[in-house]
Design an enzyme around this catalytic site. Structure first.
Site, PDB file in Angstrom:
ATOM      1  N   LYS A 135      85.370  -3.164  66.253  1.00 44.51           N
ATOM      2  CA  LYS A 135      86.178  -2.052  66.748  1.00 44.51           C
ATOM      3  C   LYS A 135      86.797  -2.355  68.110  1.00 44.51           C
ATOM      4  O   LYS A 135      87.928  -1.966  68.387  1.00 44.51           O
ATOM      5  CB  LYS A 135      85.330  -0.788  66.843  1.00 44.51           C
ATOM      6  CG  LYS A 135      84.578  -0.438  65.584  1.00 44.51           C
ATOM      7  CD  LYS A 135      85.490  -0.105  64.437  1.00 44.51           C
ATOM      8  CE  LYS A 135      84.632   0.234  63.239  1.00 44.51           C
ATOM      9  NZ  LYS A 135      85.273   0.849  62.141  1.00 44.51           N
ATOM     10  N   GLY A 137      75.307  -2.477  66.201  1.00 36.82           N
ATOM     11  CA  GLY A 137      76.566  -2.796  65.531  1.00 36.82           C
ATOM     12  C   GLY A 137      77.864  -2.658  66.317  1.00 36.82           C
ATOM     13  O   GLY A 137      78.234  -3.500  67.131  1.00 36.82           O
ATOM     14  N   GLY A 138      78.569  -1.565  66.044  1.00 37.46           N
ATOM     15  CA  GLY A 138      79.918  -1.378  66.569  1.00 37.46           C
ATOM     16  C   GLY A 138      80.012  -1.431  68.093  1.00 37.46           C
ATOM     17  O   GLY A 138      81.070  -1.732  68.642  1.00 37.46           O
ATOM     18  N   HIS A 145      92.723   1.098  61.235  1.00 40.86           N
ATOM     19  CA  HIS A 145      91.389   1.315  60.668  1.00 40.86           C
ATOM     20  C   HIS A 145      91.522   1.487  59.157  1.00 40.86           C
ATOM     21  O   HIS A 145      91.349   2.582  58.632  1.00 40.86           O
ATOM     22  CB  HIS A 145      90.798   2.573  61.330  1.00 40.86           C
ATOM     23  CG  HIS A 145      89.346   2.758  61.095  1.00 40.86           C
ATOM     24  ND1 HIS A 145      88.724   3.980  61.196  1.00 40.86           N
ATOM     25  CD2 HIS A 145      88.358   1.883  60.777  1.00 40.86           C
ATOM     26  CE1 HIS A 145      87.431   3.843  60.954  1.00 40.86           C
ATOM     27  NE2 HIS A 145      87.179   2.583  60.694  1.00 40.86           N
ATOM     28  N   ASP A 179      87.612  -2.340  56.278  1.00 44.33           N
ATOM     29  CA  ASP A 179      87.547  -1.562  57.520  1.00 44.33           C
ATOM     30  C   ASP A 179      88.772  -1.719  58.424  1.00 44.33           C
ATOM     31  O   ASP A 179      89.187  -0.751  59.046  1.00 44.33           O
ATOM     32  CB  ASP A 179      86.287  -1.976  58.298  1.00 44.33           C
ATOM     33  CG  ASP A 179      85.921  -0.981  59.389  1.00 44.33           C
ATOM     34  OD1 ASP A 179      86.077   0.227  59.173  1.00 44.33           O
ATOM     35  OD2 ASP A 179      85.476  -1.424  60.459  1.00 44.33           O
ATOM     36  N   ARG A 205      77.821   4.189  66.946  1.00 41.57           N
ATOM     37  CA  ARG A 205      78.790   4.054  68.024  1.00 41.57           C
ATOM     38  C   ARG A 205      78.617   5.205  68.993  1.00 41.57           C
ATOM     39  O   ARG A 205      78.314   6.319  68.594  1.00 41.57           O
ATOM     40  CB  ARG A 205      80.214   4.090  67.472  1.00 41.57           C
ATOM     41  CG  ARG A 205      80.743   2.746  67.049  1.00 41.57           C
ATOM     42  CD  ARG A 205      82.179   2.816  66.623  1.00 41.57           C
ATOM     43  NE  ARG A 205      82.350   3.643  65.449  1.00 41.57           N
ATOM     44  CZ  ARG A 205      82.816   4.875  65.442  1.00 41.57           C
ATOM     45  NH1 ARG A 205      83.207   5.453  66.569  1.00 41.57           N
ATOM     46  NH2 ARG A 205      82.926   5.557  64.328  1.00 41.57           N
ATOM     47  N   ALA A 261      82.417   6.066  57.619  1.00 43.93           N
ATOM     48  CA  ALA A 261      81.476   6.683  56.683  1.00 43.93           C
ATOM     49  C   ALA A 261      82.131   7.721  55.754  1.00 43.93           C
ATOM     50  O   ALA A 261      81.524   8.717  55.384  1.00 43.93           O
ATOM     51  CB  ALA A 261      80.274   7.291  57.426  1.00 43.93           C
ATOM     52  N   CYS A 262      83.401   7.488  55.394  1.00 41.60           N
ATOM     53  CA  CYS A 262      84.089   8.349  54.414  1.00 41.60           C
ATOM     54  C   CYS A 262      84.436   7.577  53.145  1.00 41.60           C
ATOM     55  O   CYS A 262      85.325   7.970  52.393  1.00 41.60           O
ATOM     56  CB  CYS A 262      85.343   8.963  55.016  1.00 41.60           C
ATOM     57  SG  CYS A 262      85.000  10.226  56.227  1.00 41.60           S
TER      58      CYS A 262
END
Ligand code: SAT
Ligand code: MN
Length: 586
Positions: free
Chosen positions: A208, A200-201, A228, A279, A71, A251-252
């Site tokens: 998103k 992607g995003g 989110h 997500d 992103r 990514a957490c």
């Protein structure tokens, strides 16, 4: 294909075609026949690579431009009439000015290409929570990903023909020119325009852009929430099901938590975990005064590196068929995929994410990009919950906020009440990851993990949280967690992954007033004995470090929170009061 009769749709598609000037227009009906033809075409042009049909049936490989791998927050814009509606945390451009600039870029951007029109639904088609979008794109990759991530085609046309409204999403990869890349939201006009990216995003506009940025704007206007958050179901040994939603930055480990496999001794006791979303959650207050959540997506766009049979076997299983892999490493010996952290032998005859020859024994650089991804259908997931398919919404017992922090934040902490929970979410901070362009590992404030995704003023967003709390007679309890605490040597103290269920079970017990806790200035943390740590080999010192709210450390944190709050221009008084109370108690 069902004929489209909705005048607004027909006019808008024509407008987009007049602007972008494609050689032809193809409506996506969602049929397997049409999708298969597109896959074949993309393989012929080299856009996609078909992977080993025996080992990875229906799977494809895709590589983006090296400058287009995440992103791009700097190039993501909220374009409204007035700056204060976008607020201080979003990039803002006056909307007429932005339309003009974007029109110039889109002018003829699809020349010589096919324009695909993808009708899609976020949420189960026709369900109470669902909302429709139409994405126009010149990328087959986008069509095939949207087919996995959302519900597309004829059933959505039927809804549109009944007169349903829709979000107008226009994407063109154009020249994939990093200097001319823009992802622009016009929330006042239900419109999203994205150009010069094919990652992607930035381009799967249902995710998103719609489900969070436009979604949060609509949620405020219409009295619901777009967050989110992952959603999961925990089934107790007596068969009782409880639902948890949790917000973490990209990514957490949201996908890992959503697909959690209980540790052995909890499995033996009879605990089960089911996945509803990884997500995004759309949340509404039900007639019973509780908060209900659905996952508006239909698939997972998950981070590949680090995914393995131990960290997330459910995700691994989910990606064994009908999956698109983006920017991972390819094993040329058997035409399969590989990434750092996968527990399969690393290729010695491979190709890295840039398409260069790659050999695990001699190559110094990584084979897969750290933000390489899989796009996989939710129905593949071994732990998917039946509730996912009904789209009816599940009642949330606990909301969890969490960031990636080596120090300061305890393993888990319960807020005193809803507004204090909103405070805990507002002061969330996390070390940055590869999911967005920019430095990795820098601590930044990321309220409710929504900093990159809130489509309006953050101060108003907090007020909306507080207002939602007032509408609920039986609101969820709110918690903050941190799986990422490190010791003096830099090692993670908490084992994480499946063992995170231990903290979730403490939270669910707290919801029923069962487990013991110690009150700290931050809220309630578990007593040593109330957290199930059986079999973990944690020393008392380690446990204390995980559960202690250190006053000196928090006095320093306080300065950071004050600085963050000062940037936000206006804040609900409930939050400034919570901050004052924290300061006083420290
Ligand atoms: O690229 S996405 O925005 O879809 C993934 C993420 O950053 O969470
Ligand atoms: Mn995300």
């Amino acid at each position: 294909m069902i004929e489209i009769k909705n005048r607004k749709v027909i006019d808008w598609v024509k407008e987009c075609a007049d602007l972008t000037k494609p050689k032809e227009i193809l409506w996506i009906d969602g049929s397997e026949k049409q999708l298969e033809a597109l896959r074949k075409e993309a393989c012929e042009t080299g856009e996609l690579i078909k992977l080993n049909e025996e080992k990875l049936p229906g799977c494809y490989y895709y590589r983006t431009d090296p400058k287009d791998v995440a992103r791009d927050e700097k190039r993501t814009i909220i374009a409204t009439e007035r700056r204060e509606d976008a607020g201080p945390t979003n990039n803002w451009v006056q909307k007429d000015e932005m339309y003009q600039k974007m029109r110039t870029l889109f002018d003829g951007s699809m020349k010589g290409r096919t324009m695909y029109v993808i009708p899609y639904s976020m949420g189960v088609v026709g369900s109470e929570f669902a909302k429709i979008g139409i994405e126009i794109t010149d990328s087959i990759y986008v069509v095939l990903n949207m087919n996995i991530m959302t519900r597309i085609g004829d059933p959505v046309i039927e809804e549109l023909n009944k007169g349903a409204g829709f979000i107008k999403c226009l994407h063109s990869k154009a020249e994939v020119d990093a200097e001319k890349k823009y992802i622009v939201h016009f929330p006042e006009d239900d419109t999203i325009w994205s150009i010069n990216s094919a990652y992607g995003g930035n381009v799967l506009l249902g995710k998103k852009c719609f489900a969070l940025r436009i979604g949060s704007w609509l949620g405020r206007k219409e009295g619901w929430m777009a967050e989110h958050m992952l959603i999961l179901c925990i089934e107790a040994p007596n068969g009782e099901k409880k639902y948890v939603s949790a917000a973490f930055p990209s990514a957490c480990g949201k996908t890992n938590l959503a697909m959690l496999i209980p540790p052995k001794h909890l499995q033996e006791k009879g605990y089960k975990v089911y996945t509803i979303g990884d997500d995004i959650a759309w949340l509404r207050v039900g007639d019973d005064g509780r908060l209900y959540a659905v996952n508006p997506e239909n698939g997972f766009f998950g981070v590949a590196p680090g995914t393995n049979s131990k960290s997330n076997n459910n995700a691994l299983m989910t990606t064994k068929k009908n999956t698109i892999y983006t920017n991972v490493c390819r094993n040329l010996d058997d035409n399969t995929v590989w990434w750092e952290g996968l527990d399969l032998p690393a290729p010695t005859n491979g190709e890295d994410w840039l398409g260069r020859p790659w050999n695990a024994e001699t190559s110094e650089e990584k084979g897969a990009h750290p933000n390489s991804r899989f796009t996989a259908p939710a129905e593949n997931c071994p732990s998917i919950a039946p509730e996912f398919f009904t789209g009816e919404g599940v009642p949330i017992s606990a909301i969890i906020f969490g960031g990636r922090r080596a120090k300061a934040e305890p393993l888990i902490c319960q807020s005193r009440e809803w507004n204090h929970g909103v405070f805990l979410g507002s002061k969330m901070s996390s070390e940055t990851t590869a999911a967005a362009n920019g430095a990795v590992g820098v601590v930044r404030y990321d309220s409710m993990a929504m900093l990159p995704f809130c489509g309006y003023h953050m101060g108003d967003y907090f007020q909306h949280w507080i207002d939602m709390g007032k509408k609920m007679t039986n609101p969820p309890e709110i918690f903050n967690v941190n799986w990422f605490r490190k010791d003096a040597e830099g090692n993670f103290i908490w084992p994480g992954f499946g063992d995170n269920l231990r903290a979730l079970l403490w939270a669910l017990d707290r919801c029923e007033g069962k487990a013991d806790a110690v009150e700290t200035p931050l809220g309630y943390v578990p007593t040593r004995d109330s957290l199930d740590v059986e079999g973990l080999n944690l020393t008392d010192e380690q446990l204390d470090e995980l559960l202690t709210v250190d006053h000196e450390t928090w006095k320093k944190e306080l300065e950071g929170i004050k600085g963050w709050y000062a940037k936000l221009e206006h804040l609900p008084k409930e939050l400034t009061e919570a901050l004052e109370r924290l300061e006083k108690e420290l």
